[in-house]
Scaffold this active site. Structure first.
Site, short mmCIF file in Angstrom:
data_model
loop_
_atom_site.label_atom_id
_atom_site.label_comp_id
_atom_site.label_asym_id
_atom_site.label_seq_id
_atom_site.Cartn_x
_atom_site.Cartn_y
_atom_site.Cartn_z
N ARG A 67 37.11 34.97 18.71
CA ARG A 67 37.17 35.83 17.51
C ARG A 67 38.05 35.17 16.45
O ARG A 67 37.86 35.38 15.25
CB ARG A 67 37.69 37.25 17.85
CG ARG A 67 37.92 38.10 16.60
CD ARG A 67 37.88 39.61 16.88
NE ARG A 67 38.74 39.98 17.98
CZ ARG A 67 40.07 40.15 17.92
NH1 ARG A 67 40.71 39.94 16.77
NH2 ARG A 67 40.76 40.50 18.97
N TYR A 120 23.00 43.21 -4.74
CA TYR A 120 22.30 43.56 -3.50
C TYR A 120 22.66 45.01 -3.12
O TYR A 120 23.82 45.41 -3.20
CB TYR A 120 22.72 42.57 -2.40
CG TYR A 120 22.36 43.05 -1.02
CD1 TYR A 120 21.04 43.34 -0.69
CD2 TYR A 120 23.33 43.23 -0.04
CE1 TYR A 120 20.70 43.80 0.56
CE2 TYR A 120 23.00 43.69 1.23
CZ TYR A 120 21.67 43.98 1.51
OH TYR A 120 21.34 44.45 2.75
N ASP A 192 29.06 35.96 -5.26
CA ASP A 192 28.06 35.91 -4.20
C ASP A 192 27.00 34.90 -4.65
O ASP A 192 26.22 35.16 -5.57
CB ASP A 192 27.45 37.30 -3.99
CG ASP A 192 26.41 37.32 -2.87
OD1 ASP A 192 25.85 36.25 -2.56
OD2 ASP A 192 26.15 38.41 -2.32
N LYS A 217 20.15 33.87 4.62
CA LYS A 217 19.08 33.57 3.67
C LYS A 217 18.84 32.06 3.58
O LYS A 217 18.44 31.46 4.55
CB LYS A 217 19.43 34.20 2.32
CG LYS A 217 19.84 35.68 2.41
CD LYS A 217 18.70 36.53 2.90
CE LYS A 217 18.93 38.03 2.81
NZ LYS A 217 19.99 38.58 3.64
N1 PLP Z 1 24.24 39.18 -0.69
C1 PLP Z 1 22.96 39.15 -1.12
C2 PLP Z 1 22.67 38.62 -2.50
C3 PLP Z 1 21.94 39.60 -0.28
O1 PLP Z 1 20.66 39.56 -0.73
C4 PLP Z 1 22.26 40.10 1.00
C5 PLP Z 1 21.21 40.59 1.91
O2 PLP Z 1 20.06 40.72 1.57
C6 PLP Z 1 23.60 40.13 1.39
C7 PLP Z 1 24.57 39.65 0.53
C8 PLP Z 1 24.00 40.68 2.75
O3 PLP Z 1 23.78 39.70 3.71
P1 PLP Z 1 23.53 40.03 5.27
O4 PLP Z 1 22.21 40.72 5.37
O5 PLP Z 1 23.57 38.68 5.91
O6 PLP Z 1 24.67 40.90 5.70
#
Ligand code: PLP
Length: 406
Positions: A67, A120, A192, A217
């Site tokens: 962890r 998101y 992000d 992704k």
């Molecule tokens: N940031 C973006 C731009 C996303 O599109 C997503 C998920 O679709 C996330 C964060 C969250 O990622 P995760 O699904 O790996 O938790």
């Protein structure tokens, strides 16, 4: 990189994607594995209690408990730091776990976070439904409006969180511009970078404090893992590491190994996906049943000039609005064959989704409306299929959305 041979001090991006951080976690020996070994151990044993105490106190390098840290995960983190241009990277069990830890590490009791309006859906849920319970307030504003950013900053804030391009409307935020205003006010910017990837932009170069990704992704790229990553300076990552250790949300070594394998092809995937997305966007713009195409590579996109300045390409994501609204969106999805219906993105397979009923389903309808997410909006992630097959597929699905002629 092999420690014995130095053929260049700073390898180019594609070379770092293959070799960065690949020092073997095994002891140096003749004939070390070319593929990163998976250290599938939750804990580590010591020859004496003194040795364990030395490692625990940091006086001696080593691993204690997965962890906290794991050799496979550590090697992948080094590659990610090399790709984003940060001192260190930290992997998390998902993108949202990374976002949660980052916002937690930067929030103050009673503090206020400034965030983009278009994000998101899971991030919006975290900000609107959970963080306020911890006394963290959120102001979601149009980050493309410099006056609004300055006004919010003057009102007192502990950090700015943004996506660019945004999910799902592919809006472009002037990253260096926001970072400049935030630096003058002494507050950190968290970006992000999931949609762009480090192939297309490096927000740390703009002055962002922390770069986050859903590695689920593009970084993984094969729709077979769930991970998140944060990249920043030694000091920022040390703070975040404490949060990861304490909240949990650490990454699994096998998922880390899959990510390492995906990263080796990241640059070629993203460049090809960007070329395909540009072709699909141009085709969709000429379709009569499509009222609007959101793709920063189009000259018609309001953020096109900024995207040209801050990105090295426009990415593999686009979205578009169907004139027929919800019914047309459902009919379009039913008509797809090669493009799959799924809620994720960034994989080798082309994927279409309907944000209102999937990624942004949990977002309050008012908030969705304020962000400009309409019932007829379709989000598309370009994969690695032949672009001609994708064009045929989209055209044939669009034909189903035409109103029947009388
Ligand atoms: N940031 C973006 C731009 C996303 O599109 C997503 C998920 O679709 C996330 C964060 C969250 O990622 P995760 O699904 O790996 O938790």
């Amino acid at each position: 990189m092999s420690p014995g041979r130095r053929w260049r001090d700073r390898p180019r991006f594609d070379t770092r994607a293959v070799h960065g951080g690949n020092a073997s976690p095994l002891e140096a020996c003749s004939g070390s594995p070319l593929s990163l070994p998976i250290v599938q151990s939750s804990t580590y044993s010591f020859d004496s209690p003194e040795e364990m105490v030395e490692v625990l106190s940091g006086a001696r390098a080593g691993y204690i408990y997965s962890r906290y840290d794991n050799p496979t995960i550590h090697a992948v983190e080094e590659k990610l730091a090399a790709l984003e241009g940060g001192d260190r990277a930290l992997l998390f069990s998902s993108g949202l776990a990374a976002i949660h830890a980052a916002l937690w590490s930067r929030s103050r009791d009673g503090g206020r976070l400034i965030a983009g309006r278009d994000l998101y859906g899971g991030t919006i849920s975290l900000m609107e439904q959970l963080l306020p319970r911890l006394g963290i307030a959120i102001s979601r504003i149009d980050l493309a409006d410099p006056a609004a950013v300055e006004r919010e900053i003057r009102g007192g804030a502990c950090a700015i969180f943004l996506e660019t391009p945004t999910n799902p409307l592919l809006r472009i935020v002037d990253g260096p511009g926001v970072a400049r205003v935030a630096r003058d006010a002494g507050i950190p910017v968290i970006v992000d970078n999931t949609f762009a990837t480090p192939v297309l932009q490096n927000p740390l170069e703009w002055g962002a404090e922390l770069v986050l990704h859903s590695a689920t992704k593009y970084l993984g790229g094969h729709s077979d893992l769930t991970l998140g990553v944060a990249v920043g300076s030694d000091a920022t990552i040390a703070r975040l590491e404490h949060v990861r250790r304490t909240l949990g949300g650490s990454a699994d070594p096998f998922a880390g190994w899959l990510l390492n394998r995906g990263l080796a092809t990241l640059p070629i995937r993203v460049r090809r996906q960007s070329e395909t997305a540009a072709r699909l966007a141009a085709m969709l713009e000429s379709e009569p049943t499509v009222s609007k195409v959101h793709y920063p590579g189009l000259a018609s996109h309001p953020g096109h000039a900024i995207a040209r300045r801050q990105m090295n390409g426009f990415g593999g994501m686009l979205s578009f609005e169907l004139r027929g609204g919800l019914d047309a969106a459902m009919e379009f999805l039913r008509g797809l064959c090669c493009v799959r219906i799924a809620t994720s993105l960034g994989g080798v397979e082309s994927v279409a989704s309907h944000p209102v009923t999937s990624s942004h389903r949990m977002v309050d309808p008012e908030s969705r409306k304020a962000a400009g997410i309409t019932d007829g909006l379709i989000r598309l992630s370009a994969g690695l299929e032949d672009p001609e097959d994708l064009i045929d597929d989209l055209r044939s699905a669009l034909r189903r959305t035409q109103p029947a002629s009388k």
